[in-house]
Design an enzyme around this catalytic site. Structure first.
Site, short mmCIF file in Angstrom:
data_model
loop_
_atom_site.label_atom_id
_atom_site.label_comp_id
_atom_site.label_asym_id
_atom_site.label_seq_id
_atom_site.Cartn_x
_atom_site.Cartn_y
_atom_site.Cartn_z
N TYR A 141 46.70 80.98 14.59
CA TYR A 141 46.36 81.06 16.01
C TYR A 141 47.13 82.18 16.71
O TYR A 141 46.68 82.70 17.73
CB TYR A 141 46.69 79.74 16.72
CG TYR A 141 45.58 78.72 16.69
CD1 TYR A 141 45.00 78.31 15.49
CD2 TYR A 141 45.12 78.15 17.87
CE1 TYR A 141 44.01 77.36 15.47
CE2 TYR A 141 44.12 77.19 17.87
CZ TYR A 141 43.56 76.81 16.66
OH TYR A 141 42.58 75.88 16.66
N LYS A 192 47.23 74.14 1.80
CA LYS A 192 46.29 74.74 0.84
C LYS A 192 47.13 75.59 -0.11
O LYS A 192 46.94 76.81 -0.25
CB LYS A 192 45.23 75.57 1.61
CG LYS A 192 44.06 76.07 0.77
CD LYS A 192 43.12 74.97 0.30
CE LYS A 192 42.08 75.55 -0.64
NZ LYS A 192 41.24 74.52 -1.29
N ASP A 224 41.24 70.37 1.79
CA ASP A 224 39.86 70.00 1.50
C ASP A 224 39.79 68.55 1.01
O ASP A 224 38.93 67.77 1.43
CB ASP A 224 39.20 70.99 0.51
CG ASP A 224 40.06 71.27 -0.72
OD1 ASP A 224 41.24 70.89 -0.75
OD2 ASP A 224 39.52 71.90 -1.67
N ASP A 248 43.97 71.25 13.77
CA ASP A 248 42.87 71.32 14.73
C ASP A 248 41.63 70.65 14.14
O ASP A 248 41.00 69.80 14.77
CB ASP A 248 42.58 72.79 15.08
CG ASP A 248 41.43 72.93 16.05
OD1 ASP A 248 41.40 72.17 17.03
OD2 ASP A 248 40.55 73.79 15.82
N ASP A 252 39.98 66.56 14.87
CA ASP A 252 38.61 66.30 15.34
C ASP A 252 37.92 65.32 14.38
O ASP A 252 37.23 64.40 14.81
CB ASP A 252 37.79 67.60 15.39
CG ASP A 252 37.73 68.19 16.79
OD1 ASP A 252 38.73 68.08 17.52
OD2 ASP A 252 36.68 68.77 17.16
C1 IPM Z 1 42.35 71.65 20.61
C2 IPM Z 1 41.33 72.68 21.00
C3 IPM Z 1 42.00 74.02 21.19
C4 IPM Z 1 42.63 74.39 19.87
C5 IPM Z 1 41.09 75.15 21.71
C6 IPM Z 1 40.41 74.78 22.99
C7 IPM Z 1 41.82 76.45 21.84
O1 IPM Z 1 40.31 72.73 20.05
O2 IPM Z 1 43.28 71.42 21.41
O3 IPM Z 1 42.22 71.06 19.55
O4 IPM Z 1 41.96 74.95 18.99
O5 IPM Z 1 43.82 74.13 19.70
MG MG Z 2 40.46 71.22 18.55
#
Ligand code: IPM
Ligand code: MG
Length: 360
Positions: A141, A192, A224, A248, A252
């Site tokens: 990042y 990884k 993975d 990240d 999710d």
């Molecule tokens: C998160 C979001 C952010 C990230 C984005 C909005 C930059 O997806 O907080 O998980 O990738 O960290």
């Molecule tokens: Mg995110």
């Protein structure tokens, strides 16, 4: 002594979910005599529209001075075509980096009332309680150099860089181990290392840190495989520690085990435990302004703030209990709706949590 809390509602559904979180925060402030003073500022697209940048220096200064920051979400199609360096997301990354918020805690807890809302079978997810510890201020990042360029032959090329230094890995590994120590003493480090040099160093350093935590059972897993295991048998995990990008993606994914990403709060902490708190979900521009977004992830982020920045365990527990009571009552926003429940909007959900908290 009063404590200053900076509220950054951001974009999209940000203002709607934040209004409900502030409602609950104000109530907790009164009920538990927390001495909080709230003020607000802009981040992301809202800041770009006002100041021409996604994070203004003055807002950053106020965030530095605040005792904690509560954030909604940033981004949206309105800002898709602006200079990429000024995109709303850059404001979020900058505030994380400038405040040194390297330790990102993303708990994925399945409220038993929502077992039917998950897309996975109830027996796979029931009782799920895992914590993803994501490194938040390093890796791909922020790595330099990064560039989009045109080669001599006219072809376009772009690249990013994924650096991790020993000290960055060590400090996030410690957070992982510390969290494991207060939970079930099980830590899985995800990398990884079969491909990436940065992951090989990651694994080495995590092994070194492990020597200080003989009571924690440490395992390593390739990312993975971890993605696969998270949907196959998620309850094998307790604490997962991983890098910025893997964290990240995996967070999710883990969120869907709990029924909806609308349920996941997060804390981002610096070396002294100062923090910014935000839901894991984004600004959901597709449903912004409709009053249907789930405010619970932001409300639960308030609870994390009380727990981690202010050690107000009683107030934090009470907010979580209020959320649970509202779910018991069968109230559901669209994202966690299942048959037989009552579908409610953002405000009604926030009101119900506030009411439940009041009566506790
Ligand atoms: C998160 C979001 C952010 C990230 C984005 C909005 C930059 O997806 O907080 O998980 O990738 O960290
Ligand atoms: Mg995110």
């Amino acid at each position: 002594m009063t404590k200053q809390i900076l509220i950054l509602q951001g974009d999209g559904i940000g203002p709607e979910i934040m209004a409900e979180a502030v409602k609950v925060l104000n109530l907790a402030n009164q009920k538990f005599d927390l001495g909080f003073e709230l003020s607000s500022g802009e981040l992301g697209g809202a800041s770009y529209d006002k100041y021409g940048v996604p994070l203004a220096d003055e807002t950053l200064e106020r965030a530095r001075k605040a005792d904690a920051v509560l954030l909604g979400a940033v981004g949206g199609p309105n800002w898709d075509t602006i200079d990429p360096a000024l995109r709303p997301e850059r404001g979020l990354l900058k505030i994380r980096s400038e405040l040194g918020l390297f330790g990102n805690l993303r708990p994925a807890i399945l409220y038993p009332q929502l077992a039917d809302s998950s897309t996975l079978k109830p027996e796979v997810v029931s009782g799920l309680d895992i914590l993803i510890v994501r490194e938040l201020t390093g890796g791909i990042y922020f790595g330099q150099p990064r560039e989009k360029r045109v080669l001599e032959n006219g072809e376009r090329q772009a690249y990013d860089t994924l650096p991790y230094s020993e000290s960055e890995i060590r400090r996030i590994a410690k957070v992982g181990f510390d969290m494991a120590m207060v939970r079930n003493k099980k830590l899985c480090s995800v990398d990884k290392a079969n491909v990436l040099a940065s992951s090989q160093l990651w694994r080495e350093v995590v092994e070194e840190v492990a020597k200080d935590y003989p009571d924690v059972e440490l395992s390593h897993m390739y990312v993975d495989n971890c993605a696969m295991q998270l949907v196959r048998a998620p309850k094998q995990f307790d604490v997962i520690v991983t890098d910025n990008m893997f964290g990240d993606i995996l967070s999710d994914q883990a969120s869907m085990l709990t029924g909806s990403i609308g349920m996941l709060p997060s804390a981002s902490l610096d070396v002294n435990g100062k923090g910014m708190y935000e839901p894991c979900h984004g600004s959901a521009p597709d449903i912004a302004g409709q009053g249907i977004a789930n405010p619970l992830a932001t409300i639960l982020s308030v609870s994390m703030m009380l727990r981690y920045s202010f050690a107000q365990t009683k107030a934090a527990d009470a907010i979580e209990q209020a959320v649970s009571l509202v779910l018991d009552q069968g109230l559901r926003t669209g994202d966690i709706y299942s048959e037989g429940c009552r579908k409610v909007g953002t405000v009604e959900m926030g009101d119900a949590v506030a009411e439940a908290l009041k009566n506790l």
